[in-house]
Each structure stands twice: as structure tokens, then as C-alpha cells.
Write an enzyme that holds these catalytic residues in place. Structure first.
Site, PDB file in Angstrom:
ATOM      1  N   GLY A  70       0.826  -1.209   0.000  1.00  7.68           N
ATOM      2  CA  GLY A  70       0.000   0.000   0.000  1.00  7.68           C
ATOM      3  C   GLY A  70       0.857   1.254   0.000  1.00  7.68           C
ATOM      4  O   GLY A  70       0.536   2.247  -0.671  1.00  7.68           O
ATOM      5  N   THR A  71       1.949   1.222   0.746  1.00  2.00           N
ATOM      6  CA  THR A  71       2.842   2.384   0.827  1.00  2.00           C
ATOM      7  C   THR A  71       3.339   2.765  -0.572  1.00  2.00           C
ATOM      8  O   THR A  71       3.365   3.950  -0.940  1.00  2.00           O
ATOM      9  CB  THR A  71       4.049   2.045   1.743  1.00  2.00           C
ATOM     10  OG1 THR A  71       3.546   1.709   3.038  1.00  2.00           O
ATOM     11  CG2 THR A  71       5.022   3.203   1.837  1.00  2.00           C
ATOM     12  N   GLN A 178      -7.276   0.715   4.545  1.00  4.36           N
ATOM     13  CA  GLN A 178      -8.121   0.179   5.625  1.00  4.36           C
ATOM     14  C   GLN A 178      -9.596   0.149   5.235  1.00  4.36           C
ATOM     15  O   GLN A 178     -10.429  -0.314   6.015  1.00  4.36           O
ATOM     16  CB  GLN A 178      -7.960   1.010   6.904  1.00  4.36           C
ATOM     17  CG  GLN A 178      -6.571   0.955   7.511  1.00  4.36           C
ATOM     18  CD  GLN A 178      -6.226  -0.406   8.118  1.00  4.36           C
ATOM     19  OE1 GLN A 178      -7.096  -1.246   8.344  1.00  4.36           O
ATOM     20  NE2 GLN A 178      -4.955  -0.619   8.388  1.00  4.36           N
ATOM     21  N   GLY A 199      -2.838  -5.839  -0.127  1.00  7.12           N
ATOM     22  CA  GLY A 199      -3.319  -7.215   0.005  1.00  7.12           C
ATOM     23  C   GLY A 199      -3.335  -7.741   1.430  1.00  7.12           C
ATOM     24  O   GLY A 199      -4.293  -8.399   1.844  1.00  7.12           O
ATOM     25  N   HIS A 200      -2.292  -7.423   2.210  1.00  5.88           N
ATOM     26  CA  HIS A 200      -2.177  -8.119   3.504  1.00  5.88           C
ATOM     27  C   HIS A 200      -3.164  -7.630   4.550  1.00  5.88           C
ATOM     28  O   HIS A 200      -3.214  -8.162   5.651  1.00  5.88           O
ATOM     29  CB  HIS A 200      -0.727  -8.082   4.010  1.00  5.88           C
ATOM     30  CG  HIS A 200      -0.260  -6.782   4.556  1.00  5.88           C
ATOM     31  ND1 HIS A 200      -0.091  -6.558   5.899  1.00  5.88           N
ATOM     32  CD2 HIS A 200       0.099  -5.626   3.954  1.00  5.88           C
ATOM     33  CE1 HIS A 200       0.360  -5.333   6.095  1.00  5.88           C
ATOM     34  NE2 HIS A 200       0.481  -4.737   4.925  1.00  5.88           N
ATOM     35  N   CYS A 324       3.064   0.515  12.912  1.00  7.59           N
ATOM     36  CA  CYS A 324       4.310   1.218  12.601  1.00  7.59           C
ATOM     37  C   CYS A 324       4.795   2.019  13.799  1.00  7.59           C
ATOM     38  O   CYS A 324       5.978   2.169  14.011  1.00  7.59           O
ATOM     39  CB  CYS A 324       4.106   2.184  11.453  1.00  7.59           C
ATOM     40  SG  CYS A 324       3.280   1.435  10.101  1.00  7.59           S
TER      41      CYS A 324
END
Ligand code: PLP
Length: 382
Positions: A70-71, A178, A199-200, A324
Site C-alpha cells: 500500500g505504501t 483500511q 493485500g495483507h 508502525c
């Protein structure tokens, strides 16, 4: 009993995803860019996943590129777009994930101005303040769909309307990491330019993300090489990851969000009864801005780290804010920007659900929180 309530950090890959991926590794391991038949079949499978992801985001007919996370999708949208603009001005909500927030320094290094959009006490973008910030010189606005710490669903429709009125040329990037699958998104109707997913967070593996973007959204690549993904993300495609993502999208249960919403309510009511000092951080559960899967609660005066380690002893895994920031043991910037006092933010726990969670697990969690709270509150220095 083991209860995993840290699904916003990552989710367990589902059995169907693991099966689809191992089949992909056994059979679809060819390079999708090659010209022989098995490689073309792998390419077909990859393209089928593009369609499934677009359709799940209401983005039929738009573009999608696969990334490593996503980052990376956020970075490509923000830095890639702003490389096509000179001396621009970017507005970023102050509660974004670091994947967006940390782009600010790079944007400034590229010669752009960056300003942060404040949020309300409930953790929602402050629309009045945003209205004051939007101006014809605004090039881009970045606001997430759902906040990863509080579950606050951001008012994207209202933000688009303000943009249309005050600076129609500005692009809007939405980090949907999210929100994807858990909150409906109708990309074609919203008027946003790009949407990132990962995905995760939805029972696919780590190492796969995607960026959905409008056909006329300008991006200049930030990675150079073989020209895959329309030249925007060079590197041989992660075929098993992509196929795993496709399986996760296809097998996401339709009734999961209602189920999670009910269990989130059960959890909050249980915690509130067990711990009268419990404070909800984020929108009220019955408001339309509350996501079904994330609950942020401060069990004052017990500090987050103390409670989460104690709960681990009972087999319950939760986090103190985002994954994080939790290792850094500092007060959450998200909660602070909502105006939550440090004494409360210091005690915040994030419980994040997935479709597999059961009522028994929720009730057990409430019981264990009650037990630990009664014990731990005695040791808090006054
Ligand atoms: N955006 C949000 C809102 C997130 O919660 C996360 C991960 O926690 C990310 C972006 C980054 O996703 P990834 O871990 O796939 O890079």
C-alpha cells in the site's frame, strides 16, 4: 483461547488464498511478459485480477497497477503525480498513515508547498478548515478512506464537492488500505483520481498492493526498468501475490461487515461495562463515520503497553495504535491531533476485527480486559 485482534496491522492469509497462490507458483510461474502460451495464460490470470479489483472498487473501465504494498501505491500516486506539476501546493490530512504523511518531506524537496488538514475531535477531516485551505493553487489533496487507528470513515464525498467548487483542477488521492472491501467505494462516481489498496489487510499476502487511477490522471514514474504496468511500475509482476489478491477479493464474505459491526458493538459495550473509565477514541459507534472493524479505546489510567503485554499473556493480541508506531512507544500523532490529552492517548488500545472473529472470542477478550484492568490499575502511580 487465542484471539487475534490486530487485523489492521495485518491479516492471516486465508486458506483459499494460500491454495490459489501455491497453484500459481506451481503452474503460473512464467514471466507474464513472455510470448509463449503458458506465459500468456499467466498474463490472462493477472488481467482477470485487475478486473476483479476494479469491479470491487466500483472502478470498471479505469486503470490499475500492481505494487509491492500500500505504501508504494500511495507513493506512486502522490510523488508520481506531483512530478508532473511545478511549484505545486499539496494538502494532506494530519492523520494519514506514514505512507502518505512521509511523502511531505519529499514533496517539499521537489519544490512543492505542503499543508496539513486538521481533524475534529472524532478524528474526521475538518471540512470548515479544509474549505479555508482549498484555493485555485491547490494541486493535490490526500485524505484516507478509513483511519487505521480510530476507524473514522473520512467524508470523501464532501471533500470532492469542496474540491469541485474551489479548485476543480486539484487531484484527490485516497488511501483505501483500511477501507477497501470493508467500506463501499464507488470510484467512478466519487470523482477522486486515485485509490491505494494493500493485500495483507484483506487476507491476501504481504508484498502485493495496487493503485487504481483514472485514465486521465497524470503520473510520472518513480521507478525505472522494464516498463511493466504501463511503465509506471517496472519489475516483473508478482504473479502469485496478484493471484492471491484476486482470490482474497473474490472470497471476501458479503455479510462480513455487518458481522464485524455487531461484534465491535458487543466489544465496546462489554469494555464500557467492565471499565467505567473507558474512553472511546473516534466517532460514536452508531454514527455513519464509524468503520465496522476498528475500535480504539483508552482504559485510563492503565498505559497501553502495560495492558497489551498483560493481554498477550491471556492469548489476546491487540496493538497500541498503528503497527508502525507501536514499537516506538510514543504517543499517537493521530490521537494527539484529535485533541485527546496525552494522559488518555497514552492508554489507547486498538482492537481490529476480521470476518472470522467469533462472539466467544469477543466475550473472552472483555473478561480478560476486566481481569487485567482490576489488577493493573492498582499499580498506577497517582
Ligand atoms: N495506509 C494505511 C491506512 C495503512 O493502515 C497501512 C498499513 O498499516 C498502509 C497505508 C501501508 O500499507 P502497506 O503495509 O501495505 O505498505
Amino acid at each position: 483461547m487465542q484471539v487475534y485482534l490486530d487485523n489492521s496491522a495485518t491479516t492471516r492469509p486465508s486458506d483459499r488464498v494460500i491454495e490459489a497462490m501455491s497453484q500459481a507458483m506451481r503452474e503460473d510461474w512464467y514471466n507474464p511478459s513472455a510470448l509463449y502460451r503458458p506465459a500468456m495464460l499467466a498474463q490472462k490470470r493477472v488481467d482477470a485480477v485487475r478486473k476483479d479489483c476494479l469491479s470491487a472498487a466500483g472502478a470498471n473501465g479505469q486503470n490499475i497497477l500492481f505494487t509491492g504494498c500500500g505504501t508504494e501505491a500511495d507513493n506512486i500516486a502522490i510523488l508520481g503525480h506531483m512530478r508532473t506539476v511545478k511549484n505545486g501546493r499539496v494538502l494532506i490530512s494530519c492523520i494519514e498513515h506514514p505512507g502518505v504523511l512521509r511523502c511531505a518531506q519529499e514533496l517539499e524537496r521537489l519544490g512543492h508547498r505542503v499543508e496539513f488538514i486538521p481533524v475534529t475531535h472524532a478524528g474526521l477531516v475538518d471540512l470548515e478548515k479544509l474549505e479555508q485551505l482549498l484555493a485555485p493553487d491547490t494541486s493535490m489533496v490526500c485524505v484516507m478512506q478509513v483511519n487505521n487507528e480510530t476507524g473514522a470513515i473520512q467524508p470523501i464525498g464532501e471533500i470532492v464537492a469542496l474540491r469541485n467548487r474551489l479548485c476543480p483542477g486539484a487531484a484527490i488521492h485516497v488511501d483505501g488500505v483500511q477501507g477497501f472491501l470493508r467500506i463501499p467505494v464507488d470510484f467512478n462516481k466519487t470523482g477522486i483520481q486515485s485509490y491505494a489498496l494493500s493485500g495483507h489487510k484483506i487476507h491476501a499476502p504481504k508484498g502485493i498492493g495496487a493503485l487504481i487511477y483514472r485514465r486521465d490522471f497524470k503520473i510520472s514514474p518513480i521507478m525505472f526498468g522494464g516498463g511493466q504496468e504501463n511503465g509506471y511500475r517496472s519489475g516483473t509482476e508478482n504473479t502469485p501475490g496478484i493471484i492471491g489478491l484476486g482470490e482474497a477479493v473474490q472470497s471476501y464474505p458479503h455479510d462480513a461487515n455487518e458481522w464485524m459491526r455487531n461484534l465491535k458493538k458487543r466489544l465496546w459495550e462489554g469494555l464500557r461495562n467492565a471499565v467505567p473509565q473507558a474512553v472511546l477514541n473516534g466517532p460514536a459507534l452508531d454514527s455513519a463515520s464509524s468503520a465496522p472493524h476498528i475500535l480504539n479505546v483508552s482504559l485510563v489510567p492503565v498505559r497501553s503497553q502495560t495492558m497489551l503485554l498483560a493481554l498477550e499473556g491471556d492469548g489476546i493480541y491487540v496493538s497500541a495504535g498503528s503497527a508502525c508506531s507501536s514499537k516506538q512507544q510514543k504517543v499517537s500523532g493521530v490521537l494527539t491531533s484529535m485533541g485527546i490529552p496525552t494522559s488518555v492517548a497514552d492508554c489507547a488500545l486498538r482492537f481490529s476485527l476480521c470476518p472470522d472473529i467469533t462472539e466467544e472470542q469477543i466475550d473472552y477478550t472483555v473478561q480478560m480486559v476486566k481481569k487485567q484492568y482490576e489488577l493493573l490499575k492498582k499499580f498506577v502511580r497517582r
